[in-house]
Design a protein around this motif. Structure first.
Motif, PDB file in Angstrom:
ATOM      1  N   GLY A   1      -0.946  -8.565 -48.711  1.00 26.37           N
ATOM      2  CA  GLY A   1      -0.259  -8.190 -47.484  1.00 26.37           C
ATOM      3  C   GLY A   1       0.856  -7.201 -48.071  1.00 26.37           C
ATOM      4  N   LEU A   2       0.989  -6.099 -47.159  1.00 27.60           N
ATOM      5  CA  LEU A   2       1.811  -5.119 -47.442  1.00 27.60           C
ATOM      6  C   LEU A   2       2.823  -4.724 -46.077  1.00 27.60           C
ATOM      7  CD1 LEU A   2      -0.254  -2.333 -48.908  1.00 27.60           C
ATOM      8  CD2 LEU A   2       1.093  -3.917 -50.336  1.00 27.60           C
ATOM      9  N   SER A   3       4.084  -4.586 -46.143  1.00 30.50           N
ATOM     10  CA  SER A   3       4.690  -4.342 -44.959  1.00 30.50           C
ATOM     11  C   SER A   3       5.421  -2.764 -44.997  1.00 30.50           C
ATOM     12  CB  SER A   3       5.842  -5.235 -45.246  1.00 30.50           C
ATOM     13  OG  SER A   3       6.725  -5.269 -43.935  1.00 30.50           O
ATOM     14  N   GLY A   4       4.977  -2.076 -44.230  1.00 29.84           N
ATOM     15  CA  GLY A   4       5.681  -0.917 -43.777  1.00 29.84           C
ATOM     16  C   GLY A   4       6.715  -0.660 -42.931  1.00 29.84           C
ATOM     17  N   LEU A   5       7.258   0.149 -42.745  1.00 31.06           N
ATOM     18  CA  LEU A   5       8.271   0.388 -41.697  1.00 31.06           C
ATOM     19  C   LEU A   5       8.192   1.569 -40.879  1.00 31.06           C
ATOM     20  CD1 LEU A   5      11.533  -0.371 -43.817  1.00 31.06           C
ATOM     21  CD2 LEU A   5      10.730  -1.610 -41.944  1.00 31.06           C
TER      22      LEU A   5
ATOM     23  N   TYR B   1       6.019  -3.191 -40.047  1.00 32.53           N
ATOM     24  CA  TYR B   1       4.511  -3.508 -39.636  1.00 32.53           C
ATOM     25  C   TYR B   1       3.549  -3.780 -40.913  1.00 32.53           C
ATOM     26  CZ  TYR B   1       6.256  -1.181 -35.571  1.00 32.53           C
ATOM     27  OH  TYR B   1       6.943  -0.875 -34.468  1.00 32.53           O
ATOM     28  N   SER B   2       2.805  -4.942 -40.652  1.00 37.01           N
ATOM     29  CA  SER B   2       2.158  -5.562 -41.815  1.00 37.01           C
ATOM     30  C   SER B   2       0.633  -5.040 -41.675  1.00 37.01           C
ATOM     31  CB  SER B   2       2.385  -6.916 -42.004  1.00 37.01           C
ATOM     32  OG  SER B   2       1.953  -7.482 -40.759  1.00 37.01           O
ATOM     33  N   VAL B   3       0.015  -4.866 -42.957  1.00 39.26           N
ATOM     34  CA  VAL B   3      -1.336  -4.650 -43.159  1.00 39.26           C
ATOM     35  C   VAL B   3      -1.673  -5.094 -44.460  1.00 39.26           C
ATOM     36  CG1 VAL B   3      -1.005  -2.145 -44.202  1.00 39.26           C
ATOM     37  CG2 VAL B   3      -3.309  -2.903 -42.672  1.00 39.26           C
ATOM     38  N   TYR B   4      -3.023  -5.302 -44.776  1.00 40.47           N
ATOM     39  CA  TYR B   4      -3.730  -5.793 -46.070  1.00 40.47           C
ATOM     40  C   TYR B   4      -4.403  -4.622 -46.589  1.00 40.47           C
ATOM     41  CZ  TYR B   4      -2.754 -10.731 -44.922  1.00 40.47           C
ATOM     42  OH  TYR B   4      -2.018 -11.976 -44.695  1.00 40.47           O
ATOM     43  N   LEU B   5      -4.100  -4.481 -47.540  1.00 41.17           N
ATOM     44  CA  LEU B   5      -4.843  -3.452 -48.652  1.00 41.17           C
ATOM     45  C   LEU B   5      -5.072  -3.923 -49.765  1.00 41.17           C
ATOM     46  CD1 LEU B   5      -3.104  -0.239 -47.759  1.00 41.17           C
ATOM     47  CD2 LEU B   5      -5.640  -0.973 -46.915  1.00 41.17           C
ATOM     48  N   GLY B   6      -6.216  -3.392 -50.640  1.00 40.67           N
ATOM     49  CA  GLY B   6      -6.409  -3.793 -52.018  1.00 40.67           C
ATOM     50  C   GLY B   6      -7.585  -4.674 -52.125  1.00 40.67           C
ATOM     51  N   ASN B   7      -7.873  -5.049 -53.307  1.00 45.84           N
ATOM     52  CA  ASN B   7      -8.917  -5.944 -53.761  1.00 45.84           C
ATOM     53  C   ASN B   7      -8.377  -6.620 -54.976  1.00 45.84           C
ATOM     54  OD1 ASN B   7     -11.079  -7.416 -54.068  1.00 45.84           O
ATOM     55  ND2 ASN B   7     -12.280  -5.794 -55.431  1.00 45.84           N
TER      56      ASN B   7
ATOM     57  N   PHE C   1       1.571 -12.538 -41.767  1.00 41.89           N
ATOM     58  CA  PHE C   1       0.962 -11.461 -41.199  1.00 41.89           C
ATOM     59  C   PHE C   1       0.010 -11.684 -40.223  1.00 41.89           C
ATOM     60  CE2 PHE C   1       2.061  -8.657 -45.241  1.00 41.89           C
ATOM     61  CZ  PHE C   1       3.307  -8.722 -45.189  1.00 41.89           C
TER      62      PHE C   1
ATOM     63  N   GLY D   1      -7.982  -1.834 -57.541  1.00 43.54           N
ATOM     64  CA  GLY D   1      -7.085  -2.845 -57.541  1.00 43.54           C
ATOM     65  C   GLY D   1      -6.310  -2.958 -56.168  1.00 43.54           C
ATOM     66  N   ALA D   2      -4.910  -2.678 -56.257  1.00 43.95           N
ATOM     67  CA  ALA D   2      -4.055  -2.813 -54.827  1.00 43.95           C
ATOM     68  C   ALA D   2      -4.429  -1.677 -53.885  1.00 43.95           C
ATOM     69  CB  ALA D   2      -2.790  -2.638 -55.232  1.00 43.95           C
ATOM     70  N   ASP D   3      -4.948  -0.560 -54.438  1.00 42.79           N
ATOM     71  CA  ASP D   3      -5.010   0.617 -53.358  1.00 42.79           C
ATOM     72  C   ASP D   3      -6.522   0.670 -52.697  1.00 42.79           C
ATOM     73  OD1 ASP D   3      -2.605   1.579 -53.944  1.00 42.79           O
ATOM     74  OD2 ASP D   3      -3.321   2.297 -55.644  1.00 42.79           O
ATOM     75  N   VAL D   4      -7.413  -0.407 -52.988  1.00 40.28           N
ATOM     76  CA  VAL D   4      -8.921  -0.366 -52.537  1.00 40.28           C
ATOM     77  C   VAL D   4      -8.477  -0.580 -50.918  1.00 40.28           C
ATOM     78  CG1 VAL D   4     -10.912  -1.709 -52.070  1.00 40.28           C
ATOM     79  CG2 VAL D   4      -9.853  -1.429 -54.542  1.00 40.28           C
TER      80      VAL D   4
ATOM     81  N   THR E   1       2.123   2.727 -45.132  1.00 41.59           N
ATOM     82  CA  THR E   1       1.732   1.503 -44.956  1.00 41.59           C
ATOM     83  C   THR E   1       1.628   1.205 -43.461  1.00 41.59           C
ATOM     84  OG1 THR E   1       2.450   0.784 -47.115  1.00 41.59           O
ATOM     85  CG2 THR E   1       2.048  -0.982 -45.466  1.00 41.59           C
ATOM     86  N   ALA E   2       2.703   1.624 -42.619  1.00 38.12           N
ATOM     87  CA  ALA E   2       2.903   1.210 -41.256  1.00 38.12           C
ATOM     88  C   ALA E   2       1.809   2.068 -40.653  1.00 38.12           C
ATOM     89  CB  ALA E   2       4.079   1.623 -40.859  1.00 38.12           C
TER      90      ALA E   2
ATOM     91  N   LEU F   1      -7.301  -8.592 -51.266  1.00 37.43           N
ATOM     92  CA  LEU F   1      -6.406  -8.090 -50.014  1.00 37.43           C
ATOM     93  C   LEU F   1      -4.919  -8.618 -50.256  1.00 37.43           C
ATOM     94  CD1 LEU F   1      -8.577  -8.272 -46.754  1.00 37.43           C
ATOM     95  CD2 LEU F   1      -7.688  -6.225 -48.119  1.00 37.43           C
TER      96      LEU F   1
ATOM     97  N   SER G   1      -1.272   0.033 -40.679  1.00 35.30           N
ATOM     98  CA  SER G   1      -1.090  -1.102 -40.108  1.00 35.30           C
ATOM     99  C   SER G   1      -1.436  -1.096 -38.468  1.00 35.30           C
ATOM    100  CB  SER G   1       0.490  -1.608 -39.963  1.00 35.30           C
ATOM    101  OG  SER G   1       0.676  -2.645 -39.077  1.00 35.30           O
TER     102      SER G   1
ATOM    103  N   SER H   1       5.973   2.951 -47.913  1.00 36.48           N
ATOM    104  CA  SER H   1       5.888   2.216 -46.516  1.00 36.48           C
ATOM    105  C   SER H   1       5.613   2.526 -45.003  1.00 36.48           C
ATOM    106  CB  SER H   1       7.474   1.441 -46.631  1.00 36.48           C
ATOM    107  OG  SER H   1       8.079   1.262 -45.396  1.00 36.48           O
TER     108      SER H   1
END
Lengths: 549, 1065
Positions: free
Chosen positions: B706-710, B696-702, A301, A213-216, A49-50, B704, A53, A46
């Protein structure tokens, strides 16, 4: 009477004890604090991820760094762009006319946004090592890799900062409290900042080569090599530049027989269709090395690329416009597919099947074309899900061509091959050219270095001519991709552009109508935001404004 | 007799004791003749009807009849001691040895003997050392949705600015200026002993929490029924407010509700009906004018023109277009108000009660806006024994506010769609021929020229939007407390109170699929949200009071205690878009298929306090008060949880000194007061000192995802502490000519240190934090307050009283820590019009000075031109700031353009009584304050779609209007903050005017009523101002301290005409 006093004293004391269970320490139930976070692998993920962002969002819902703000400093100040009549912010306009001052809110904002991102990265880099290694059960996100991803993004931000502002405070640990945050950090010499950038990118070269997958979309080792190559080019360290860029280059034999001596294992290549770079449907494809990810504003988002946002109901002009169509658009011949992928002056309204015609050109790259154009055009682009390519393969090829030309005192066969690959992709077979559409029946470039039409190939150029040619190609290739001002100011004086900053000055002064007549040598660095100068005090020897500001 | 009615008319007490002793009169033969008498006015010798006579030491009491006579039926024998109470008169005790006693009562000509409500008790006004003012009863009798509006023009030093005229919306209330930059400047409210800070976040969710709920804030104070209020007292200086310690800095408003009195039993009903009309609209272009403007703009846009084969002139084909639409007019209606109050109150020797129910309803002057409130109250008090008294106050209300909703327009988030009515294209049709609302551009000219370019066919219809969008706040509130008083000794009382305030707010929003917000240019079908805010606060107070008199003339009152208050606020929020049907509105959020947002949050606050106060008076001549409160608050940093707030006050009743007593015909009262103390402001949101993490959110992956980070949103600040305001006050209370002229004057100086500065430029940007909150600033307020009350005429049949209030407050920022100035964050695309700078008042407007338009001579002589925009003949001419020269005007040329803070505020109220008639009016005004007319700025922005200000009729045109005062139209407008939009906001307003009539007792009696009063009243009848906007009382940014005085076209103010009836049985 005495008894009554005693009784009342007991009552008062009793009630006070009863009610003083009300503790004054705060323990929020709906909000996390740093004190009770950074304990698990999920927390580490996380935290990173921030960091991602910060590429595509802003803390105050302003334009994100890669969602328009960087463009306002790097493209709007260049010879490709002027302010649009629809710009309501005088500070945006000032950038377009080279009349900005150190209190310019965009200059302040981009500086603040970069350090906001750096701070998020610093926290991840500081805190992840404190999490017990036993917590990292998912091997896909090891502590080391998470830190490397954060270091890559930190390096990217410092690379932007050092190019825009020169010496900048180098902060590599997060401030945990207000006292630490208040510490005045001196402007660190550029060399030290670059050393940190290189160290961070070096560590990122140990990241995985690809993701699924999710990490692209996460940072790859290829991205680290590519960016490192770009850093070395900027530093004019040609041998290291060539070495690093080669690690990102896919070894192919280019039509014509020259082999690119790359040793990259990433399979990077150019899209035959230039427009694919900007289509949401081909995100994170073979040409994309590292991008800021945008998916529009969905599910709460906010991830909107506002770069080409326009509200047609309010202004005939879009948010950003080409400097002057007669020069910028005419850089492209009609057989250059980049022309129709970069600009439009008409669009087909799908709902009325009628062509909407503008009497001037607009930028197309970051207009979200995924939904087609319908009668509900008014917010087209305002919710765009077009990724912003931070570094893509064409950039690597052109940097490689440039570095070889400098390293060997003139263009080598490999330098020609790299540059020609980019040109060959751009210039379609004239027979396949259909006026003002992006639908080509066939492409000149078909992938893996293969193309048949060599009309656009460069050959027989001097070192200077080749250098010029590469810079011009970069201009055509990367319009609106936050490259041009960097290219304009980084070119060293040479026989054609003698004197410091002259490539920048001559180029912007050559614009039709000379809208940037105010541009001067001082503009080859942005001013440090005035609030910072005020805070440090104008007498602070370690924190002086850039020369001329 | 008439004297009595006059008194009633003055309305000194809204419930009156009336004779209910007919039986006693008829049964006179059975009366105890020896226990009888007559009560009359000492001066006019008129009988006093309704005086309460109580035989001391017994439970017997009677009330005088309309001849002022009383008789007891008891067998009680002479001698007895009578206690006589009559509202508005000094109470007396008379030892009676004879029958048929004549009792003269003296009117309370001065308030000297009054009891004043101070924190945690009452004091004799004589002995008070602090600056305490009561809101006149006349003000409390006005009809209003919320009692904070009643403070307007009522008390010197209190400034009330309504945020908008939206029914139920908030007002900003400042007592002696604002002390804080970042957090609450509103006073502390103490409602029947319950401490409440009016924080908008308790009833509103910030727009960031969701996508839709916007609009003016709903005011939690509007949940309180103003008709229940008996008195409002305002504590202003540190001596008075220090008992509230860390919460006293902004002043304290003590609200006391109506209680029953012993010996009475009354039912009263009051009602009023009113109509409301918008006072003023600002001038915009009508259809033909706009067409002409459009053609000018069109030809100023060569690039657009060049792209079109033939440019048809809109103005030439007006015939085809038809008449223009008056969008504002179409959304305005005549509003209405109604108020119904039923009260039952009374009491006997042991119990006092007051029960009331109320309905207040208001239909706003804009379509779709209204406010309805149902409320009920029970106040009950009982002497359980000689030693123990219990009391409870329970209040509940349910109010529903339907308000304007937000709508984005022109890239600025207009959180109030009212302004979009002004901006809408006047050539567009409002309604189609069949009466339905029009949502397409049907004007062929506009379509064929402009819309060919933009391709848009959907047109916003703001009138339709306003009429059909639901934006509702429902507030349910229960405020209850329970107290036990135990008389340990005759002069030592222990009181413990438990109170709870439960405030639940439901926020409902739905924009149907055919509205701008619910359509979003065709991308969605409907937009809705539901939010719930639940605030629970409980308070426990334990106070020991010792009230002792030594040797006749040493009066000592000491109190001490411990209190604790806890508050928890929870909110949940769901928003979504694209619904299968508009029919379910916000009630089926599950059906939303796009852009779903969910959220919840909580915050908790705890305050523990030890408090003490000692008041000593020597013979009511020299009075001393020492107050201290030791406060602990959870919201502060770990190192600074506790703080001590002391104050001291001294007052001297000089007129009681022997050497002045001989002048008592002239100087009937003279009191000097001097006080000093320090009080705090801890209206800081919970968790402000912690390093909290934000998502704080961002899109990742295929594909895409939504992920939320802190990441931390603020650095930890364990030194976070309260803002401390040190206040000095010197005052004089003087009465002349037997108190027919009363003057109260106060001067004060307040310095707030540890000022929380929450802005940029405090920490280096390289720390990663842009704005932090730090206790580093200081600011000051100093001012003068005058209250002059006079009884101009006082005869048996006619009286005239008037009051003049004058207050001035000068505010200045003294320090902002390391930064010298900062500008608050402005909406994207806009530049902040205000600056906070050392040496200037808070809310100083910051922009360019201008000097008309550029002439050809200016251009050829090299007049400096503004950078970044095209500057040609007919454009605005900007000026350098002092000390700056050069060919270019840049942002460094911005300068001080004045402040939103008034130089002074004043009011003038008059009350006339003639026989059964009463007449009163109140003028109120503000002087020397500036307003940033943001609506005008937006209306002067020339675009091809929006309407513009009527001022642009005088636009420069080299041929048609070479002497025009406004710039030529441009296709590339950049709206600057400049002096032409900073206007003088001074005004004088006839706030209220009332004419009443009390029916003579004889007529009232025919319907068994004790009192009947009819009145007509008008509010906001007249406003004198130079301000060109809708209304000079405007505050778009609500409780935001830094952005006062900004007018972005808020809900328009209205004139109200009311008629009302009060009847008591």
């Amino acid at each position: 009477m005495k008894n009554r006093i005693i009784i009342s004293a007991i009552i008062v004391t009793g009630l006070s004890i009863f009610t003083s269970c009300n503790k004054l320490t705060e323990s929020p139930q709906g909000t996390l604090t740093t004190g009770n976070y950074y304990k698990t692998q999920a927390d580490a993920i996380s935290a990173v991820t921030a960091v991602y962002s910060t590429l595509s969002t802003d803390i105050n819902n302003d334009f994100p760094i890669y969602g328009r703000n960087l463009n306002l400093l790097i493209d709007n100040t260049s010879d490709n762009q002027v302010y649009s009549p629809s710009n309501t912010n005088p500070d945006v306009r000032a950038l377009g006319t080279a009349t900005y001052v150190s209190t310019n809110d965009r200059v302040h904002k981009i500086y603040a946004q970069h350090y906001w991102g750096i701070n998020a990265a610093n926290i991840a880099i500081d805190e992840i090592p404190t999490i017990p290694s036993a917590q990292f059960v998912n091997p896909a996100h090891s502590a080391a890799n998470l830190i490397r991803e954060a270091r890559f993004i930190r390096a990217l931000y410092y690379f932007n900062l050092v190019r825009m502002y020169g010496n900048v405070p180098l902060v590599i640990h997060s401030a945990s409290n207000l006292a630490q945050a208040s510490k005045l950090v001196s402007r660190t010499p550029k060399d030290s900042v670059y050393a940190q950038i290189i160290a961070d990118l070096d560590s990122a070269t140990l990241l995985p080569a690809t993701y699924t997958g999710a990490d692209v979309g996460r940072v790859t080792s290829g991205a680290a090599h590519a960016l490192l190559g770009k850093v070395y080019v900027t530093l004019r360290d040609w041998p290291d530049a060539v070495t690093e860029l080669r690690k990102a280059i896919t070894p192919v034999t280019v039509s014509g027989g020259t082999a690119l001596a790359g040793n990259g294992t990433y399979g990077y290549d150019l899209f035959p269709n230039f427009n694919s770079i900007f289509l949401p449907g081909s995100k994170n494809g073979i040409e994309h090395i590292f991008s800021a990810q945008f998916n529009g504003s969905v599910g709460g988002f906010t991830s909107t690329n506002t770069l080409s946002s326009f509200t047609w109901s309010n202004a005939a002009y879009t948010a950003d416009i080409p400097a002057d169509s007669s020069i910028v658009v005419k850089l492209f011949t009609v057989s250059d597919q980049r022309r129709t992928a970069t600009f439009y002056d008409s669009l087909n309204n799908a709902s009325t099947s009628s062509k909407v015609i503008w009497p001037f050109f607009n930028f197309l790259k970051f207009v979200d074309q995924s939904g087609g154009f319908t009668s509900t055009l008014s917010n087209q682009g305002a919710n765009a899900k077009v990724n912003f390519p931070i570094i893509r393969y064409a950039d690597v090829l052109l940097l490689y061509a440039e570095a070889l030309n400098e390293l060997y005192g003139g263009p080598t066969a490999e330098a020609y091959a790299a540059a020609n690959l980019v040109r060959a992709r751009a210039y379609v077979n004239p027979a396949a050219y259909i006026f003002k559409t992006n639908n080509y029946s066939s492409y000149n470039y078909t992938g893996s270095g293969n193309y048949s039409n060599h009309n656009a190939d460069l050959s027989g150029l001097s070192q200077l001519q080749f250098r010029d040619s590469v810079f011009t190609e970069r201009r055509r290739e990367f319009i609106q991709e936050s490259q041009r001002w960097f290219d304009l100011v980084r070119r060293a004086p040479d026989a054609e552009y003698s004197g410091p900053g002259s490539y920048y000055l001559i180029s912007v002064h050559a614009m039709l109508g000379n809208p940037k007549s105010a541009a001067a040598l001082k503009d080859t660095l942005f001013p440090i935001p005035q609030t910072e100068i005020n805070l440090y005090g104008t007498e602070n020897a370690n924190f002086q404004q850039n020369p001329g500001w | 007799m008439k004297r009595i009615l006059v008194l009633i008319i003055i309305g000194l007490a809204p419930y009156f004791v009336f004779a209910q002793n007919n039986d006693q009169v008829q049964n006179i033969r059975q009366n105890n003749i020896s226990l009888s008498g007559k009560v009359f006015d000492a001066k006019f010798k008129t009988p006093l009807n309704g005086a309460v006579i109580h035989i001391k030491g017994t439970t017997h009491q009677v009330v005088t009849n309309n001849k002022g006579e009383f008789y007891f039926l008891t067998g009680q024998k002479l001698p007895v001691t009578y206690e006589i109470n009559y509202v508005g008169y000094q109470s007396r005790e008379i030892y009676a040895t004879t029958s048929n006693i004549q009792i003269a009562l003296t009117e309370n000509a001065s308030n000297l003997n009054d009891v004043v409500v101070v924190g945690y008790g009452t004091q004799r006004r004589k002995d008070v050392t602090g600056s305490v003012a009561s809101v006149p009863k006349e003000n409390l009798n006005q009809v209003s949705s919320s009692f904070d509006n009643l403070l307007q023009g009522a008390v010197a030093g209190v400034t009330v600015t309504q945020s908008s005229a939206q029914p139920g919306s908030t007002a900003s209330i400042r007592i002696r200026g604002g002390n804080s930059l970042s957090f609450g400047n509103d006073p502390l409210y103490v409602i029947d002993g319950f401490i409440y800070y009016n924080d908008n976040s308790l009833t509103n969710l910030s727009p960031a929490a969701g996508t839709a709920v916007t609009g003016t804030s709903t005011n939690a104070l509007s949940t309180i029924n103003p008709s229940d209020i008996e008195s409002i007292d305002v504590l202003k200086d540190a001596s008075a407010t220090a008992i509230y310690g860390s919460r006293g800095a902004n002043g304290v408003v003590i609200v006391t509700t109506k209680k029953g009195t012993k010996g009475t039993s009354n039912i009263s009903y009051s009602t009023s009906f009113g109509t409301q009309d918008v006072t003023k609209k600002v001038g915009i272009l009508n259809g033909p004018q706009w067409a002409s403007y459009f053609d000018d703009l069109y030809s100023a846009t060569p690039s657009i023109q060049a792209g079109l084969a033939s440019a048809k002139k809109v103005v030439d084909t007006l015939g085809a277009i038809g008449t223009s639409g008056d969008w504002v007019g179409a959304a305005i209606r005549t509003g209405s108000t109604q108020n119904h109050q039923l009260s039952i109150y009374g009491g006997d020797e042991k119990s006092r009660y007051s029960i009331s129910g109320n309905y207040f309803g208001q239909n706003g002057t804009l379509l779709g806006t209204d406010f309805n409130r149902f409320s009920a109250r029970v106040n009950y008090e009982r002497n359980v024994s000689n030693k123990i008294k219990v009391s409870t106050n329970i209040f509940g209300s349910n109010s529903v506010e339907d308000k304007l909703s937000g709508s984005a327009f022109n890239s600025i988030n207009f959180a109030n769609s009212f302004s979009s009515l002004y901006l809408n294209n006047p050539l567009q049709l409002i309604k189609n021929a069949d009466g339905s609302f029009n949502t397409t551009y049907i004007n062929s000219i506009v379509t064929s020229t402009y819309n060919t370019i933009n391709g848009q066919v959907f047109a916003d219809n703001p009138v339709y939007d306003i009429a059909s969008t639901i934006n509702q706040s429902k507030i349910t509130r229960v405020l209850a407390n329970f107290a036990v008083e135990y008389k340990i000794l005759d002069d030592l009382i222990f009181k413990t109170t438990f109170g709870a305030d439960i405030l639940n707010t439901d926020l409902n929003f739905y924009a149907p699929s055919y509205t701008a917000a619910g359509n979003n240019s065709g991308t969605i079908t409907g937009s809705g949200s539901v939010g719930v805010i639940n605030s629970q606060s409980w308070l426990n107070e334990n106070i020991l009071t010792w009230d002792h008199t030594f040797k006749i003339n040493h009066f000592l009152n000491v109190l001490g205690g411990y209190t604790t208050q806890y508050q928890k606020v929870k909110n949940t929020f769901v928003a979504g878009q694209s619904f299968p049907s508009d029919a379910t509105t916000y009630n089926d959020m599950w059906a939303a298929s796009a852009n779903k947002v969910i959220g919840s949050g909580e915050s908790q606050q705890t305050r523990n306090s030890w408090l003490g106060r000692a008041s000593y008076s020597y013979n009511h001549l020299y009075n001393f008060t020492i107050t201290g409160r030791f406060d602990g608050s959870s919201v502060l940093g770990a190192n600074n949880k506790w703080g001590f707030f002391p104050s001291a006050g001294f007052s001297w009743n000089a007129s009681q000194e022997k050497f002045l007593k001989k002048y008592d015909k002239t100087v009937s009262n003279l009191k000097l007061r001097i006080t000093a103390g320090s009080v705090g402001n801890s209206n800081i949101p919970a968790y402000s000192s912690l390093a909290t993490l934000n998502p704080y959110s961002v899109y990742l992956g295929n594909p895409l995802t939504g992920l939320s980070g802190l990441a931390p949103s603020q650095p930890e600040n364990s030194n976070l502490t309260w803002e401390t305001t040190t206040q000095y006050d010197a005052g004089v209370d003087a009465g002349f000519l037997k108190n027919r002229i009363n003057l109260t004057a106060d001067v004060y100086y307040k310095k707030t240190s540890n000022l929380l500065v929450s802005g940029s430029g405090l920490v280096p940007l390289s720390s990663g934090y842009t704005t932090v909150s730090e206790n580093i600033g200081t600011l000051e307020n100093k001012g003068l307050e005058l209250t002059l009350s006079t009884e101009n005429i006082k005869t048996k049949e006619f009286s005239w009283k008037s009051t003049i209030l004058y207050s001035t407050n000068a505010n200045k920022v003294l320090s902002l820590g390391p930064s010298k100035s900062f500008q608050p964050i402005a909406p994207t695309g806009q530049v902040s019009p205000v600056i906070v700078e050392v040496g200037l008042p808070v809310s100083t407007f910051w922009g360019y000075k201008t000097a008309g338009l550029l002439t050809a001579a200016d251009i050829s002589s090299g007049t400096p031109l503004l950078t970044g925009v095209s500057q040609q003949v007919g454009d605005r001419k900007y000026l350098h700031a002092a000390g700056i020269s050069g060919a270019a005007i840049t942002t460094t040329d911005k300068q001080n353009l004045g402040s939103a803070q008034p130089k002074f505020t004043a009011s003038f109220s008059n009350t006339f009584n003639y026989k059964n008639f009463d007449f009163s009016f109140l003028f109120q005004g503000s002087f020397g304050n500036k307003i940033f007319n943001l609506l005008e700025q937006q209306l002067e922005k020339t675009t091809t779609t929006a309407n513009v200000s009527a001022a642009l009729l005088d636009r420069f045109d080299a041929v048609k209007n070479p002497n025009g005062k406004f710039p030529k139209v441009t296709n590339a407008p950049v709206m600057q903050v400049q002096d032409t939009y900073i206007e003088d906001g001074s005004y004088i307003r006839l706030k209220n005017i009332t004419l009443g009539y009390n029916f003579p007792i004889g007529i009232s009696k025919k319907i068994l009523a004790k009192q009947i009063r009819l009145y007509v009243s008008a509010q906001n009848l007249l406003t004198i101002t130079k301000y060109t906007g809708q209304d000079p009382e405007v505050n778009y940014y609500d409780q935001n301290n830094l952005q006062q005085g900004i007018d972005l076209g808020v809900y328009p103010n209205a004139k109200t005409f009311l008629a009302g009836l009060n009847i008591t049985f």
